[in-house]
Design a protein around this motif. Sequence first.
Motif, PDB file in Angstrom:
ATOM      1  N   CYS A 207      -1.482  -7.814  10.765  1.00 38.18           N
ATOM      2  CA  CYS A 207      -0.452  -8.665  10.138  1.00 38.18           C
ATOM      3  C   CYS A 207      -0.757  -8.964   8.670  1.00 38.18           C
ATOM      4  O   CYS A 207       0.091  -9.501   7.953  1.00 38.18           O
ATOM      5  CB  CYS A 207      -0.283  -9.966  10.917  1.00 38.18           C
TER       6      CYS A 207
ATOM      7  N   LYS B 153      -4.085 -10.332   7.553  1.00 37.83           N
ATOM      8  CA  LYS B 153      -5.100 -11.378   7.364  1.00 37.83           C
ATOM      9  C   LYS B 153      -6.220 -10.936   6.428  1.00 37.83           C
ATOM     10  O   LYS B 153      -6.583 -11.664   5.496  1.00 37.83           O
ATOM     11  CB  LYS B 153      -5.716 -11.788   8.721  1.00 37.83           C
ATOM     12  N   SER B 154      -6.763  -9.727   6.678  1.00 40.18           N
ATOM     13  CA  SER B 154      -7.869  -9.263   5.833  1.00 40.18           C
ATOM     14  C   SER B 154      -7.379  -9.004   4.415  1.00 40.18           C
ATOM     15  O   SER B 154      -8.090  -9.281   3.448  1.00 40.18           O
ATOM     16  CB  SER B 154      -8.491  -7.979   6.399  1.00 40.18           C
ATOM     17  N   THR B 155      -6.167  -8.487   4.288  1.00 39.25           N
ATOM     18  CA  THR B 155      -5.616  -8.255   2.950  1.00 39.25           C
ATOM     19  C   THR B 155      -5.501  -9.581   2.202  1.00 39.25           C
ATOM     20  O   THR B 155      -5.838  -9.674   1.018  1.00 39.25           O
ATOM     21  CB  THR B 155      -4.232  -7.575   3.048  1.00 39.25           C
TER      22      THR B 155
ATOM     23  N   THR C 186       3.493   0.508   2.938  1.00 40.37           N
ATOM     24  CA  THR C 186       3.267  -0.612   3.854  1.00 40.37           C
ATOM     25  C   THR C 186       3.228  -1.897   3.050  1.00 40.37           C
ATOM     26  O   THR C 186       2.526  -1.980   2.055  1.00 40.37           O
ATOM     27  CB  THR C 186       1.902  -0.461   4.574  1.00 40.37           C
TER      28      THR C 186
ATOM     29  N   ALA D  49       1.699  -5.111   3.124  1.00 42.04           N
ATOM     30  CA  ALA D  49       0.670  -5.857   3.854  1.00 42.04           C
ATOM     31  C   ALA D  49       0.868  -7.357   3.672  1.00 42.04           C
ATOM     32  O   ALA D  49       0.599  -8.140   4.581  1.00 42.04           O
ATOM     33  CB  ALA D  49      -0.712  -5.437   3.384  1.00 42.04           C
TER      34      ALA D  49
ATOM     35  N   GLU E 292     -13.501 -13.143  10.206  1.00 42.30           N
ATOM     36  CA  GLU E 292     -13.918 -13.133  11.614  1.00 42.30           C
ATOM     37  C   GLU E 292     -15.434 -13.289  11.763  1.00 42.30           C
ATOM     38  O   GLU E 292     -16.104 -12.438  12.368  1.00 42.30           O
ATOM     39  CB  GLU E 292     -13.449 -11.854  12.297  1.00 42.30           C
TER      40      GLU E 292
ATOM     41  N   PRO F 225      -1.655 -11.728  14.586  1.00 42.58           N
ATOM     42  CA  PRO F 225      -1.982 -10.530  15.346  1.00 42.58           C
ATOM     43  C   PRO F 225      -2.598  -9.430  14.483  1.00 42.58           C
ATOM     44  O   PRO F 225      -2.521  -9.483  13.252  1.00 42.58           O
ATOM     45  CB  PRO F 225      -0.621 -10.078  15.910  1.00 42.58           C
ATOM     46  N   SER F 226      -3.201  -8.459  15.129  1.00 41.92           N
ATOM     47  CA  SER F 226      -3.837  -7.346  14.435  1.00 41.92           C
ATOM     48  C   SER F 226      -2.839  -6.641  13.498  1.00 41.92           C
ATOM     49  O   SER F 226      -1.702  -6.384  13.887  1.00 41.92           O
ATOM     50  CB  SER F 226      -4.356  -6.356  15.481  1.00 41.92           C
TER      51      SER F 226
ATOM     52  N   TYR G 231       0.873  -1.178   0.000  1.00 40.30           N
ATOM     53  CA  TYR G 231       0.000   0.000   0.000  1.00 40.30           C
ATOM     54  C   TYR G 231       0.905   1.222   0.000  1.00 40.30           C
ATOM     55  O   TYR G 231       1.791   1.327   0.837  1.00 40.30           O
ATOM     56  CB  TYR G 231      -0.876   0.030   1.249  1.00 40.30           C
TER      57      TYR G 231
HETATM   58  N1  LIG Z   1      -6.098   0.666   2.242  1.00 42.03           N
HETATM   59  C1  LIG Z   1      -4.956   0.634   2.940  1.00 42.03           C
HETATM   60  N2  LIG Z   1      -4.044   1.636   2.815  1.00 42.03           N
HETATM   61  C2  LIG Z   1      -2.884   1.598   3.501  1.00 42.03           C
HETATM   62  N3  LIG Z   1      -2.524   0.603   4.341  1.00 42.03           N
HETATM   63  C3  LIG Z   1      -3.383  -0.414   4.512  1.00 42.03           C
HETATM   64  C4  LIG Z   1      -4.642  -0.458   3.830  1.00 42.03           C
HETATM   65  N4  LIG Z   1      -5.295  -1.596   4.197  1.00 42.03           N
HETATM   66  C5  LIG Z   1      -4.479  -2.231   5.072  1.00 42.03           C
HETATM   67  N5  LIG Z   1      -3.331  -1.527   5.252  1.00 42.03           N
HETATM   68  C6  LIG Z   1      -2.200  -1.915   6.119  1.00 42.03           C
HETATM   69  O1  LIG Z   1      -1.801  -3.228   5.778  1.00 42.03           O
HETATM   70  C7  LIG Z   1      -1.471  -3.974   6.956  1.00 42.03           C
HETATM   71  C8  LIG Z   1      -2.346  -5.245   7.006  1.00 42.03           C
HETATM   72  O2  LIG Z   1      -3.710  -4.883   7.255  1.00 42.03           O
HETATM   73  P1  LIG Z   1      -4.877  -5.962   7.404  1.00 42.03           P
HETATM   74  O3  LIG Z   1      -6.167  -5.210   7.532  1.00 42.03           O
HETATM   75  O4  LIG Z   1      -4.765  -6.947   6.319  1.00 42.03           O
HETATM   76  O5  LIG Z   1      -4.519  -6.647   8.806  1.00 42.03           O
HETATM   77  P2  LIG Z   1      -5.329  -7.705   9.686  1.00 42.03           P
HETATM   78  O6  LIG Z   1      -4.360  -8.767  10.042  1.00 42.03           O
HETATM   79  O7  LIG Z   1      -6.573  -8.097   8.992  1.00 42.03           O
HETATM   80  O8  LIG Z   1      -5.690  -6.864  10.995  1.00 42.03           O
HETATM   81  P3  LIG Z   1      -6.925  -6.998  12.043  1.00 42.03           P
HETATM   82  O9  LIG Z   1      -6.758  -8.322  12.750  1.00 42.03           O
HETATM   83  O10 LIG Z   1      -6.702  -5.839  12.966  1.00 42.03           O
HETATM   84  O11 LIG Z   1      -8.196  -6.903  11.266  1.00 42.03           O
HETATM   85  C9  LIG Z   1      -1.675  -3.033   8.121  1.00 42.03           C
HETATM   86  O12 LIG Z   1      -0.414  -2.491   8.464  1.00 42.03           O
HETATM   87  C10 LIG Z   1      -2.600  -1.975   7.580  1.00 42.03           C
HETATM   88  O13 LIG Z   1      -2.386  -0.743   8.246  1.00 42.03           O
END
Ligand SMILES: Nc1ncnc2c1ncn2[C@@H]1O[C@H](COP(=O)(O)OP(=O)(O)OP(=O)(O)O)[C@@H](O)[C@H]1O
Length: 226
Positions: free
Chosen positions: A42, A44-46, A18, A20, A167, A39-40, A11
């Motif tokens: 990391c 996962k959603s990406t 970043t 992701a 989730e 962990p938050s 990103y």
């Molecule tokens: N649209 C975006 N623009 C910039 N950075 C992003 C964007 N979406 C996600 N990120 C960054 O990418 C990284 C991974 O985010 P992601 O949402 O995939 O994490 P996650 O493991 O699903 O977190 P959580 O458990 O808190 O939902 C994070 O550092 C987040 O800040």
Amino acid sequence: MIELQNVSRLYRSDEIETTALHNINLTIRQGEFVAIMGPSGCGKSTLLNTLGTIDRPTSGAYLFNGVDLAKLSEAKLAQHRARHLGFIFQSFNLVDDLTIYENIELGLLYRQGQKGSRRQAIETAMDRVGIAHRARHFPHQLSGGQQQRAAIARAIVGNPDLILADEPTGNLDTENGAQVMDILKGLNASGATIIMVTHSPSHADQASRRVDILDGQLVASVAQML
Ligand SMILES: Nc1ncnc2c1ncn2[C@@H]1O[C@H](COP(=O)(O)OP(=O)(O)OP(=O)(O)O)[C@@H](O)[C@H]1O
């Protein structure tokens, strides 16, 4: 069914970059139930959004039944999603001013079909999750557990072969979370491949494989005895 080859997702905003996802290699066979943990922040959603073609890898290949989805146009990806995928979210994402029946019908939006067969599919999906008695209600008239079951009916009404759940039990109490897990396991037993992000170790334990993500990297992928 699914093969991610060196998938990365960066990103970029004005000055910040970043990573992701970093060089993810992952193969998922048809019929698996995969839990993704980590962990938050990391990634996962990406990763789930990439698997759902809502997000595109910055680099790498995403093969689905041998086709590289990273190369498809938006229109072709929309067709792919309609034909193969069902999505379930933590916050249900039902449309407030549509009834439960109409919300579930949204899952057939991009599918062909006569009115009668559509009604049949919606009724089957409602029965499957035990929500048929709430067909004419609106989302705010349902409990959280019922709303998530309606959202699952919307995800499965088109008979997807891959269900992506971000989730799905995150906003539910223990009992409703267990009910959702039972529904997901039932869908898996009838052939659907399921990929689920979860923070719950006990729910992850019920999957046939657990994948751990840390700082955008896949650090473990372990088959589990059930
Ligand atoms: N649209 C975006 N623009 C910039 N950075 C992003 C964007 N979406 C996600 N990120 C960054 O990418 C990284 C991974 O985010 P992601 O949402 O995939 O994490 P996650 O493991 O699903 O977190 P959580 O458990 O808190 O939902 C994070 O550092 C987040 O800040």
